[in-house]
Design a protein around this motif. Structure first.
Motif, PDB file in Angstrom:
ATOM      1  N   UNK A  35       0.823  -1.204   0.000  1.00 20.65           N
ATOM      2  CA  UNK A  35       0.000   0.000   0.000  1.00 20.65           C
ATOM      3  C   UNK A  35       0.859   1.257   0.000  1.00 20.65           C
ATOM      4  N   UNK A  36       1.924   1.256   0.813  1.00 17.25           N
ATOM      5  CA  UNK A  36       2.770   2.443   0.873  1.00 17.25           C
ATOM      6  C   UNK A  36       3.544   2.633  -0.430  1.00 17.25           C
ATOM      7  N   UNK A  37       3.969   1.532  -1.040  1.00 14.01           N
ATOM      8  CA  UNK A  37       4.663   1.629  -2.324  1.00 14.01           C
ATOM      9  C   UNK A  37       3.752   2.270  -3.363  1.00 14.01           C
ATOM     10  N   UNK A  38       2.491   1.841  -3.384  1.00 17.13           N
ATOM     11  CA  UNK A  38       1.555   2.412  -4.345  1.00 17.13           C
ATOM     12  C   UNK A  38       1.312   3.893  -4.071  1.00 17.13           C
ATOM     13  N   UNK A  39       1.275   4.269  -2.803  1.00 14.58           N
ATOM     14  CA  UNK A  39       1.097   5.671  -2.457  1.00 14.58           C
ATOM     15  C   UNK A  39       2.292   6.496  -2.932  1.00 14.58           C
ATOM     16  N   UNK A  40       3.478   5.934  -2.795  1.00 11.50           N
ATOM     17  CA  UNK A  40       4.677   6.639  -3.266  1.00 11.50           C
ATOM     18  C   UNK A  40       4.633   6.820  -4.778  1.00 11.50           C
ATOM     19  N   UNK A  41       4.246   5.793  -5.476  1.00 14.85           N
ATOM     20  CA  UNK A  41       4.190   5.884  -6.931  1.00 14.85           C
ATOM     21  C   UNK A  41       3.127   6.889  -7.369  1.00 14.85           C
ATOM     22  N   UNK A  42       2.021   6.909  -6.643  1.00 11.98           N
ATOM     23  CA  UNK A  42       0.987   7.881  -6.997  1.00 11.98           C
ATOM     24  C   UNK A  42       1.456   9.298  -6.713  1.00 11.98           C
ATOM     25  N   UNK A  43       2.296   9.462  -5.671  1.00  7.39           N
ATOM     26  CA  UNK A  43       2.828  10.794  -5.369  1.00  7.39           C
ATOM     27  C   UNK A  43       3.684  11.309  -6.515  1.00  7.39           C
ATOM     28  N   UNK A  44       4.528  10.453  -7.051  1.00 11.06           N
ATOM     29  CA  UNK A  44       5.362  10.842  -8.193  1.00 11.06           C
ATOM     30  C   UNK A  44       4.487  11.201  -9.386  1.00 11.06           C
ATOM     31  N   UNK A  45       3.459  10.401  -9.617  1.00  6.99           N
ATOM     32  CA  UNK A  45       2.543  10.676 -10.727  1.00  6.99           C
ATOM     33  C   UNK A  45       1.889  12.041 -10.566  1.00  6.99           C
ATOM     34  N   UNK A  46       1.410  12.353  -9.368  1.00  4.48           N
ATOM     35  CA  UNK A  46       0.726  13.619  -9.140  1.00  4.48           C
ATOM     36  C   UNK A  46       1.667  14.808  -9.290  1.00  4.48           C
ATOM     37  N   UNK A  47       2.896  14.660  -8.847  1.00  8.20           N
ATOM     38  CA  UNK A  47       3.876  15.737  -9.011  1.00  8.20           C
ATOM     39  C   UNK A  47       4.130  15.994 -10.486  1.00  8.20           C
ATOM     40  N   UNK A 100      -1.946   9.360 -19.495  1.00  3.53           N
ATOM     41  CA  UNK A 100      -0.819   9.019 -18.625  1.00  3.53           C
ATOM     42  C   UNK A 100      -1.318   8.341 -17.354  1.00  3.53           C
ATOM     43  N   UNK A 101      -2.395   8.878 -16.786  1.00  2.00           N
ATOM     44  CA  UNK A 101      -2.984   8.277 -15.587  1.00  2.00           C
ATOM     45  C   UNK A 101      -3.543   6.895 -15.908  1.00  2.00           C
ATOM     46  N   UNK A 102      -4.174   6.795 -17.068  1.00  2.00           N
ATOM     47  CA  UNK A 102      -4.746   5.511 -17.490  1.00  2.00           C
ATOM     48  C   UNK A 102      -3.662   4.430 -17.574  1.00  2.00           C
ATOM     49  N   UNK A 103      -2.529   4.771 -18.140  1.00  2.00           N
ATOM     50  CA  UNK A 103      -1.421   3.805 -18.246  1.00  2.00           C
ATOM     51  C   UNK A 103      -0.914   3.445 -16.864  1.00  2.00           C
ATOM     52  N   UNK A 121      -3.640  26.685  -4.489  1.00  2.47           N
ATOM     53  CA  UNK A 121      -2.823  27.462  -5.424  1.00  2.47           C
ATOM     54  C   UNK A 121      -2.185  26.595  -6.505  1.00  2.47           C
ATOM     55  N   UNK A 122      -2.190  25.295  -6.281  1.00  2.00           N
ATOM     56  CA  UNK A 122      -1.618  24.393  -7.287  1.00  2.00           C
ATOM     57  C   UNK A 122      -2.369  23.072  -7.234  1.00  2.00           C
ATOM     58  N   UNK A 123      -2.123  22.235  -8.188  1.00  2.00           N
ATOM     59  CA  UNK A 123      -2.801  20.948  -8.322  1.00  2.00           C
ATOM     60  C   UNK A 123      -2.586  20.076  -7.092  1.00  2.00           C
ATOM     61  N   UNK A 124      -1.373  20.131  -6.504  1.00  3.62           N
ATOM     62  CA  UNK A 124      -1.068  19.271  -5.367  1.00  3.62           C
ATOM     63  C   UNK A 124      -1.871  19.663  -4.138  1.00  3.62           C
ATOM     64  N   UNK A 125      -2.241  20.935  -4.024  1.00  2.53           N
ATOM     65  CA  UNK A 125      -3.108  21.340  -2.920  1.00  2.53           C
ATOM     66  C   UNK A 125      -4.451  20.613  -2.997  1.00  2.53           C
ATOM     67  N   UNK A 126      -4.946  20.449  -4.213  1.00  2.00           N
ATOM     68  CA  UNK A 126      -6.215  19.738  -4.413  1.00  2.00           C
ATOM     69  C   UNK A 126      -6.048  18.269  -4.063  1.00  2.00           C
ATOM     70  N   UNK A 127      -4.907  17.681  -4.444  1.00  3.23           N
ATOM     71  CA  UNK A 127      -4.661  16.272  -4.152  1.00  3.23           C
ATOM     72  C   UNK A 127      -4.652  16.031  -2.643  1.00  3.23           C
ATOM     73  N   UNK A 128      -4.048  16.951  -1.897  1.00  3.15           N
ATOM     74  CA  UNK A 128      -4.025  16.822  -0.439  1.00  3.15           C
ATOM     75  C   UNK A 128      -5.446  16.803   0.123  1.00  3.15           C
TER      76      UNK A 128
END
Length: 454
Positions: free
Chosen positions: A97-109, A178-181, A140-147
């Motif tokens: 689960x944590x690995x997937x969260x890390x990968x999703x963090x990179x994707x969102x950045x 990109x998200x789909x892949x 102010x940025x996309x990552x704020x929305x992700x949080x």
């Protein structure tokens, strides 16, 4: 993207880990990497040093870690970028689960870097029913929305699916793909209906830079290819309303085993009539592909053909004539449009000028065809080039764009998108050498598969 650059962008707070990793752990990490992986790690850390050795790699990694306020996060991000999830689990005892969260963090950045302010505002609008207005206003940025989305305690797959849907709805199909892949890589995602219809989109920048075309397209190398197994492969219609390059295009597509119909010096009404007749052409039923080439004077939204007092053929009308609704015989088949237009200022179009063979032409300037006409249906490849009408005054003029296109089509078996990148490179080089004879390209496509014309 450099790992150091990642640290300049907000990361989801609960993924941060502040204590610095011990030196033995960094040494163990480097020793577990292959030489190519070590080179990649050095590059990701922002070093341009050409020297590569385990010792040098350790030094670069130590510098990157020591200069960060979140050293463990740096190491984790690097391992994710290197796709060494085995080391991530081994060195940090990370669960799946944590690995997937890390990968999703990179994707969102990565997504955040590619979203414009306008994209962000549209994204906020779509999430208005889910997030409180105050929270959206503070973002102010996309990552704020992700949080904020993470605080809603939705499953990771739900959040990513929502983001993909929003990206599609705001017109950023390239990022949605990109998200789909990414989701596909995790085996958690079924292809949605829109993905079956619209797999890849090219988004073009029409700004007047030294690069006439900016293409953003997700790597589609895993896709199947269209089968052009009929003889002839397809039908190609060429409408040459300026008396240049039509015959050369005819030769090119005949050599590619297309059935070619060449029309010259048509009026707008004759163009429309020819295209309507083509919609009913029985050859389209057995053809594997359809190609439409038009060479004409034009305004930002219309092709003028040879008419002097006509609003012209709207580019969107041209495209829609061969959609599945209007031309069922082409359903599921690639539809290619190659258009060379010579820009006529709108205040002169339809003002008593006559566009016929050999007549001297006058122009006050050039109107850029800057409005984007995005093809909304699948299996469309839309390549539109425009340049100044005054170029037609040059004796023996031939379109540099069409010349580059015909050259690329004759070079052998390559995916059409790759061939068009060669065309773009040739046009870019031409523009550098000829600043007064600029060509501009507008490329979009919704091809669902790779397309090889050879």
């Amino acid at each position: 993207m450099s790992a150091l650059l990642l640290l300049q962008i907000p990361i989801v707070p609960d993924l941060m880990s502040n204590p610095a990793p011990p030196l033995p752990l960094l040494c163990q990490l480097v020793d577990s990497l292959s030489e190519p992986e070590q080179r990649t790690l050095v590059f990701l850390c922002g070093s341009l040093d050409s020297e590569h050795s385990p010792a040098r790699t350790r030094n670069v990694l130590e510098e990157a870690v020591s200069s960060s306020e979140s050293p463990n996060q740096v190491v984790r991000e690097l391992l994710v970028q290197l796709k060494r999830l085995d080391l991530l689990r081994k060195l940090y005892q990370c669960g799946r689960e944590e690995v997937e969260r890390l990968r999703s963090t990179v994707l969102m950045v990565n997504l955040s870097e590619d979203l414009t302010t306008e994209d962000l505002n549209r994204f906020k609008f779509l999430l208005g029913h889910m997030l409180h207005r105050d929270k959206l206003d503070r973002a102010k940025c996309f990552l704020d929305i992700i949080v904020e989305l993470e605080k809603q305690d939705k499953a990771l797959s739900e959040r990513v699916d929502l983001i993909e849907t929003c990206l599609r709805d705001i017109g950023r199909i390239d990022l949605a793909k990109r998200v789909h892949i990414w989701m596909g890589d995790h085996g958690e995602y079924q292809v949605p209906e829109w993905g079956k219809q619209l797999v890849c989109s090219a988004v073009v920048s029409l700004s007047k830079t030294r690069h006439p075309l900016h293409l953003q397209c997700v790597n589609a190398s895993y896709l199947e290819h269209y089968k052009l197994d009929t003889n002839p492969k397809g039908v190609c219609v060429i409408i040459d309303c300026v008396g240049q390059d039509g015959e050369l295009l005819e030769q090119t597509f005949r050599a590619l085993h297309f059935s070619v119909v060449l029309h010259r010096w048509l009026s707008v009404s004759s163009c429309q009539s020819a295209l309507r007749n083509l919609q009913q052409d029985l050859r389209l039923r057995t053809a594997s592909a359809f190609v439409c080439c038009i060479i004409s004077r034009g305004t930002p939204l219309h092709l003028l053909a040879t008419d002097a007092q006509h609003t012209g053929l709207h580019l969107e009308t041209l495209r829609r004539m061969f959609t599945p609704d209007n031309c069922p015989a082409l359903t599921g088949k690639p539809k290619l449009f190659f258009i060379q237009s010579y820009s006529v200022p709108e205040n002169q179009a339809g003002a008593g000028r006559s566009f016929i063979h050999g007549e001297d032409l006058e122009t006050d300037g050039v109107t850029g065809l800057g409005q984007i006409l995005v093809p909304t249906d699948a299996d469309v490849f839309w390549s539109h080039c425009w340049t100044q009408e005054s170029q037609l005054q040059t004796t023996g003029h031939h379109s540099h764009y069409l010349g580059a296109l015909m050259g690329a089509l004759q070079t052998g078996r390559s995916h059409l998108v790759d061939l068009h990148l060669r065309v773009n490179a040739a046009v870019t080089e031409h523009n550098k050498r000829n600043p007064l004879e600029q060509y501009h390209l507008d490329l979009k496509h919704t091809l669902r598969k790779n397309l090889y014309l050879h």
